[in-house]
Design an enzyme around this catalytic site. Structure first.
Site, mmCIF file in Angstrom:
data_model
loop_
_atom_site.group_PDB
_atom_site.id
_atom_site.type_symbol
_atom_site.label_atom_id
_atom_site.label_comp_id
_atom_site.label_asym_id
_atom_site.label_seq_id
_atom_site.Cartn_x
_atom_site.Cartn_y
_atom_site.Cartn_z
ATOM 1 N N GLU A 65 0.848 -1.188 0.000
ATOM 2 C CA GLU A 65 0.000 0.000 0.000
ATOM 3 C C GLU A 65 0.886 1.242 0.000
ATOM 4 O OE1 GLU A 65 -2.558 1.640 -0.299
ATOM 5 O OE2 GLU A 65 -4.207 0.210 -0.402
ATOM 6 N N ASN A 80 -11.291 -5.464 -18.112
ATOM 7 C CA ASN A 80 -12.314 -6.201 -17.386
ATOM 8 C C ASN A 80 -11.915 -7.671 -17.335
ATOM 9 O OD1 ASN A 80 -14.847 -7.649 -16.732
ATOM 10 N ND2 ASN A 80 -15.742 -5.616 -16.893
ATOM 11 N N LYS A 90 -16.017 6.248 -9.217
ATOM 12 C CA LYS A 90 -15.239 5.925 -10.415
ATOM 13 C C LYS A 90 -14.768 7.195 -11.111
ATOM 14 C CE LYS A 90 -15.150 2.903 -14.463
ATOM 15 N NZ LYS A 90 -13.917 2.238 -13.981
ATOM 16 N N HIS A 139 -21.745 2.994 -13.283
ATOM 17 C CA HIS A 139 -20.798 2.637 -12.228
ATOM 18 C C HIS A 139 -21.044 3.486 -10.983
ATOM 19 C CE1 HIS A 139 -18.565 0.669 -15.512
ATOM 20 N NE2 HIS A 139 -18.048 -0.077 -14.546
ATOM 21 N N THR A 182 -6.111 -2.336 -13.804
ATOM 22 C CA THR A 182 -6.308 -0.885 -13.764
ATOM 23 C C THR A 182 -6.843 -0.380 -15.100
ATOM 24 O OG1 THR A 182 -4.426 -0.763 -12.253
ATOM 25 C CG2 THR A 182 -5.130 1.296 -13.276
#
Length: 263
Positions: free
Chosen positions: A35, A121, A156, A152, A96
């Protein structure tokens, strides 16, 4: 032997799901979670179970031989991770979206010497639909206008979605069009719809994971092909399937979910 997995952005929505699914899988092992420095403390629970926790991918990769990276972060972060992966010879799975043309070109260059997998996707269903669209478009012919909507969640950032643009690719090819023929804005336009275009409209709100509908509108009828993503686990499971698959491939180009489904 279990396949080691490194999850980028493990404190985020997708990262947390990926980490959990890896820990639940019999043939995978969670080798490391990463992270940003300011969010690294949120991963403290992983360290207690022996998982490597860090914010520095370059220091992690040498400690995780044979691992596969899974990255659903942001374009800039994914590019840094892809460069580090290529330097270390570590395969990377990228889910991504929102990459620029220049970034996509760089990923292609990295893929010539290291294993790179990128898909806007990871859903099996979406990628099966991509197989269907060229035939459906060709059979219906020029009498049918083709449009698309995508919905979405309100967090987003990119619009149209990466999935909408992915679905547009076979539609454009079947019609002999290019990305310049995508229309995303009809606001204040006072003229009829152009025949040689594909419209994509984006809606944002709530916690919608993802809904994509392709419309074929012709004389006297309309066909709607819709995919609903009910949960982010759908994308995470696709990414894990890709991770299992890519370790047996060789560098040379950027792989995608179509390669997995047709192998």
């Amino acid at each position: 032997m279990a396949l080691p997995i490194i999850v980028m952005g493990a404190a985020g929505r997708m990262g947390a799901i990926l980490a959990r699914l890896v820990e639940e899988a019999d043939d995978l092992v969670l080798a490391a979670v990463l992270e940003r420095p300011e969010a690294e403390a949120r991963l403290a629970g992983f360290a207690a179970s022996g998982v490597l926790v860090s914010s520095d991918i370059r220091s992690v990769l040498p400690k995780c031989p044979g691992a596969v990276i899974i990255d659903f972060t942001a374009p800039e972060a994914s590019m840094l991770n892809a460069r580090s992966a290529a330097e270390n010879g570590t395969p990377i799975i990228i889910g991504t979206t929102g990459f620029s043309d220049e970034q996509i070109a760089e990923l292609s260059a990295l893929a010539e010497k290291s294993l790179v997998f990128r898909s806007s996707n990871m859903s099996v269903g979406i990628n099966v639909i991509m197989d269907i669209l060229p035939q459906l478009t060709a059979l219906l012919g020029e009498a049918y206008d083709v449009e698309m909507t995508e919905i979405h969640h309100n967090k987003k950032k990119d619009a149209p979605s990466g999935t909408a643009l992915l679905l547009a690719e076979p539609l454009l090819k079947a019609r002999g069009l290019s990305s310049a023929d995508i229309n995303t804005n009809r606001f204040d336009v006072r003229e009829p719809r152009k025949h040689d275009e594909i419209g994509i409209q984006s809606l944002r709100g709530g916690d919608v994971v993802g809904v994509h509908t392709v419309y074929y509108m012709g004389p006297g009828e309309r066909i709607e092909l819709t995919h609903h993503a009910h949960s982010r686990e759908n994308f995470a499971n696709g990414a894990l399937r890709a991770a299992r698959w890519i370790s047996e491939q060789i560098p040379g180009r950027v792989y995608n979910m179509q390669d997995v489904l047709h192998s």
